[in-house]
Design a protein around this motif. Structure first.
Motif, PDB file in Angstrom:
ATOM      1  N   ILE A  56     117.839  60.400 -51.073  1.00 26.95           N
ATOM      2  CA  ILE A  56     117.436  61.664 -51.669  1.00 26.95           C
ATOM      3  C   ILE A  56     116.055  61.607 -52.308  1.00 26.95           C
ATOM      4  O   ILE A  56     115.252  62.524 -52.127  1.00 26.95           O
ATOM      5  N   ALA A  57     115.753  60.553 -53.035  1.00 27.67           N
ATOM      6  CA  ALA A  57     114.456  60.477 -53.722  1.00 27.67           C
ATOM      7  C   ALA A  57     113.270  60.536 -52.752  1.00 27.67           C
ATOM      8  O   ALA A  57     112.302  61.256 -53.019  1.00 27.67           O
ATOM      9  N   PHE A  61     110.468  63.430 -52.772  1.00 27.91           N
ATOM     10  CA  PHE A  61     109.063  63.042 -52.862  1.00 27.91           C
ATOM     11  C   PHE A  61     108.239  63.650 -51.740  1.00 27.91           C
ATOM     12  O   PHE A  61     107.166  64.205 -51.975  1.00 27.91           O
ATOM     13  N   ILE A  62     108.735  63.570 -50.519  1.00 26.17           N
ATOM     14  CA  ILE A  62     107.990  64.101 -49.375  1.00 26.17           C
ATOM     15  C   ILE A  62     107.821  65.615 -49.490  1.00 26.17           C
ATOM     16  O   ILE A  62     106.730  66.154 -49.288  1.00 26.17           O
ATOM     17  N   GLY A  63     108.894  66.322 -49.831  1.00 28.93           N
ATOM     18  CA  GLY A  63     108.811  67.774 -49.963  1.00 28.93           C
ATOM     19  C   GLY A  63     107.892  68.209 -51.080  1.00 28.93           C
ATOM     20  O   GLY A  63     107.036  69.085 -50.906  1.00 28.93           O
ATOM     21  N   ALA A  64     108.040  67.591 -52.249  1.00 21.84           N
ATOM     22  CA  ALA A  64     107.228  67.992 -53.399  1.00 21.84           C
ATOM     23  C   ALA A  64     105.764  67.620 -53.211  1.00 21.84           C
ATOM     24  O   ALA A  64     104.869  68.414 -53.523  1.00 21.84           O
ATOM     25  N   THR A  65     105.500  66.436 -52.688  1.00 21.90           N
ATOM     26  CA  THR A  65     104.114  65.997 -52.525  1.00 21.90           C
ATOM     27  C   THR A  65     103.384  66.819 -51.475  1.00 21.90           C
ATOM     28  O   THR A  65     102.242  67.230 -51.682  1.00 21.90           O
ATOM     29  N   SER A  66     104.026  67.057 -50.344  1.00 26.59           N
ATOM     30  CA  SER A  66     103.346  67.816 -49.288  1.00 26.59           C
ATOM     31  C   SER A  66     103.062  69.245 -49.741  1.00 26.59           C
ATOM     32  O   SER A  66     101.978  69.783 -49.496  1.00 26.59           O
TER      33      SER A  66
END
Length: 117
Positions: free
Chosen positions: A23-24, A28-33
């Motif tokens: 999940i982390a 991370f990928i969704g929020a950062t992109s």
């Protein structure tokens, strides 16, 4: 949070070896992109990161309602974010179909098929 603070906290987390399982990294990928996209198109970067968090998580868990509520609970934005989170969770769920992180998850009905002529 500006770009320097975000980058420094990201590097600190990566250097310290924070693990996240399944999940982390998804969060991370969704929020950062979406943070980067929000900066490029002039959207509030924190709201864009929150939208990316909700969208990525809703697409891999196949639980759009729960993730929309989680976004409101975890992020604590104002009431105007409800529409963004709900729309993002529903669209992400539609596009992900029955695919997700958990292959053992039972699907009770076939996903909505959108026919675009």
């Amino acid at each position: 949070m500006n770009g320097k603070e975000f980058t420094s906290s990201l590097l600190c987390g990566l250097i310290c070896g924070i693990r996240g399982g399944e999940i982390a990294p998804t969060i991370f990928i969704g929020a950062t992109s979406c943070f980067v996209i929000g900066c490029m198109i002039g959207l509030d970067p924190t709201l864009a990161a929150a939208i990316g968090f909700v969208g990525a998580l809703a697409s891999v868990t196949n639980a759009p309602i729960a993730i929309g509520v989680l976004g409101l609970e975890a992020i604590c934005f104002s009431g105007e974010a409800i529409l963004y989170f709900a729309l993002t969770a529903i669209v992400a769920h539609i596009f992900s179909g029955t695919y997700g992180l958990y292959h053992e998850q039972l699907v009770q009905k076939q996903p909505l098929k959108i026919h675009i002529p």
